[in-house]
Write a protein that holds these residues in place. Sequence first.
Motif, PDB file in Angstrom:
ATOM      1  N   VAL A   1      -4.884  -4.910   8.170  1.00 41.30           N
ATOM      2  CA  VAL A   1      -4.014  -5.402   6.925  1.00 41.30           C
ATOM      3  C   VAL A   1      -4.616  -6.337   6.403  1.00 41.30           C
TER       4      VAL A   1
ATOM      5  N   VAL B   1      -2.801  -4.955   1.601  1.00 41.72           N
ATOM      6  CA  VAL B   1      -3.635  -3.951   1.238  1.00 41.72           C
ATOM      7  C   VAL B   1      -4.090  -3.363   2.858  1.00 41.72           C
ATOM      8  N   GLY B   2      -4.098  -1.933   2.678  1.00 36.59           N
ATOM      9  CA  GLY B   2      -4.964  -1.440   4.018  1.00 36.59           C
ATOM     10  C   GLY B   2      -6.380  -1.554   3.921  1.00 36.59           C
TER      11      GLY B   2
ATOM     12  N   GLN C   1       1.152   3.912   1.752  1.00 33.94           N
ATOM     13  CA  GLN C   1       1.718   4.308   2.882  1.00 33.94           C
ATOM     14  C   GLN C   1       3.005   3.634   3.298  1.00 33.94           C
ATOM     15  N   LEU C   2       2.869   2.222   3.031  1.00 37.83           N
ATOM     16  CA  LEU C   2       4.239   1.442   3.365  1.00 37.83           C
ATOM     17  C   LEU C   2       5.427   1.816   2.041  1.00 37.83           C
TER      18      LEU C   2
ATOM     19  N   GLN D   1       9.196  -3.641   9.723  1.00 35.78           N
ATOM     20  CA  GLN D   1       8.988  -4.266  10.932  1.00 35.78           C
ATOM     21  C   GLN D   1       7.922  -3.816  11.852  1.00 35.78           C
ATOM     22  N   GLY D   2       6.942  -4.375  12.085  1.00 40.95           N
ATOM     23  CA  GLY D   2       5.782  -4.034  12.989  1.00 40.95           C
ATOM     24  C   GLY D   2       4.797  -3.403  12.333  1.00 40.95           C
ATOM     25  N   THR D   3       4.984  -3.184  10.811  1.00 36.08           N
ATOM     26  CA  THR D   3       3.856  -2.477  10.333  1.00 36.08           C
ATOM     27  C   THR D   3       2.573  -3.570   9.726  1.00 36.08           C
TER      28      THR D   3
ATOM     29  N   PRO E   1       0.889  -1.116  -0.116  1.00 37.92           N
ATOM     30  CA  PRO E   1       0.086  -0.069  -0.042  1.00 37.92           C
ATOM     31  C   PRO E   1       0.916   1.145   0.032  1.00 37.92           C
TER      32      PRO E   1
ATOM     33  N   ALA F   1      12.639  -1.328   7.940  1.00 36.37           N
ATOM     34  CA  ALA F   1      11.578  -0.164   8.568  1.00 36.37           C
ATOM     35  C   ALA F   1      10.112  -0.717   8.506  1.00 36.37           C
TER      36      ALA F   1
ATOM     37  N   THR G   1       5.844   4.615   0.888  1.00 34.87           N
ATOM     38  CA  THR G   1       6.105   5.732   1.372  1.00 34.87           C
ATOM     39  C   THR G   1       7.476   5.573   2.356  1.00 34.87           C
ATOM     40  N   ILE G   2       7.440   4.321   2.924  1.00 35.36           N
ATOM     41  CA  ILE G   2       8.324   4.216   4.217  1.00 35.36           C
ATOM     42  C   ILE G   2       9.639   3.598   3.493  1.00 35.36           C
TER      43      ILE G   2
END
Lengths: 371, 98
Positions: free
Chosen positions: B60, B92-93, B9-10, B45-47, B7, B43, B12-13
């Motif tokens: 998710v 997917v969010g 937002q990820l 991890q945990g998302t 997605p 980065a 972007t990370i």
Amino acid sequence: MSGVRVLVGTRKGAFVLTSDARRQTWDVDGPLFAGWEIYHVKGSPADPDRLYASQSTGWFGQLIQRSDDGGTTWETVGNQFPYDGVPGTHQWYDGTPHPWEFARVWHLEPSLTDPDTVLAGVEDAALFRSTDAGASWHELSGLRCHGSGPSWQPGAGGMCLHTVIVDPTNAQRIFVAISAAGVFRSDDGGETWLPANRGLRSEGIPDEDAEVGHCVHRLAMHPSRPDVLYMQKHWDVMRSDDAGDSWQEISGDLPTDFGFAIEVHAHEPDTVYVVPIQSDSEHFPPDGKLRVYRSRTGGHDWEPLTNGLPQAHCYVNVLRDAMAVDSLDACGVYFGTTGGQVYASPDAGDTWAPIVRDLPSVLSLEVQTLP
Amino acid sequence: MIRVVLPAQLRTIIHTEQEVELDIVGQPTQRSVIDALEARYPALQGTIRDPATQKRRPFVRFFACENDLSHESPDQPLPDAVAGGTEPLFIVGAMAGG
């Protein structure tokens, strides 16, 4: 030439606003971390190029970002905030026990002396510390476990530890504030804690002057006088002259004493700013007029500051971490609104102008005064 | 080679606009793909998974080949088309909000 850098956290990313010392023209950089809620961005007093940002969403959880170049580039650092031991329960809104669950980081407070040390106030309320520039986080569990923790209840925004203030003259003394538990103070660097709520009265709790259970919205301190604290409580503006041992109301002639933000002038310890909000159900300014109120007497007597602020049809809110001051000779005052405006006053509140008008809803604002 | 679509937002990370390609040893599963994803991009991890329980975050979802795989075991083999790289695994969010 000196200048200022304003760090703005919003519902959909972060923005960095910069200006020279005149504070008349601004560069706007952002959105950083687009699409993410940025609850807080704050710079290290010991190294202004070191910034920390709390980044989260309900979908993908918590991240912490660190910049070593003043916000030009960022890297993710540690995002694990494990409660110490078996976390146990606090009270839920209906009074039933509810397991302690990490939700997000509300506030990051870098050390005054060490860029690699930073405190994090989180929801569900707890205080964490990193001494490795955010790579790892360890709970200062003496706060949550000091005894009253199981009786803490969330405020409407969650059970958040939103304010962290370290005494600049004594690093062992730390103040935190939790909605809706109240103020707590440590005199040993965060190992042990005691409630500091004597003198608070809150009509929304069964025992109006209980030791804990008060919905404290924000604390402020002037660094030259660390025993004097100012508080915006859910209702009531309060002051302590003895480092939180006791509190007195200073709401005085404010049009309403509900609000979120409170701040102190950089050079005048008795000059205090608040933004009165109509009520806890009407999160907008009274009469649709956005007014900052300033007291030059440490409370009780307040004057409205309106020059340059909308005085009709304004129904935004100013959240608890969304007001700050710079330390230039003529103290600058800044705040962000839930309508996405960021206002600046380069003359201690006498006149105001928007830096930007249409950001996402502003969650937090911090200011760095740059050499 | 496994293709993973993240997605926005990820993405972007990890600073990419593209789908991510991963080499997985053995039969790919949700768990092995996310393990490989987190190994390449710490980065993340945990998302996607709760860091404590390693369970999928509630908002998710995992989609592939027009099917929702979110409620399958994380150790269930992914469809052959995903394992072969002809179809991507979508992370997917979940739709939420107004």
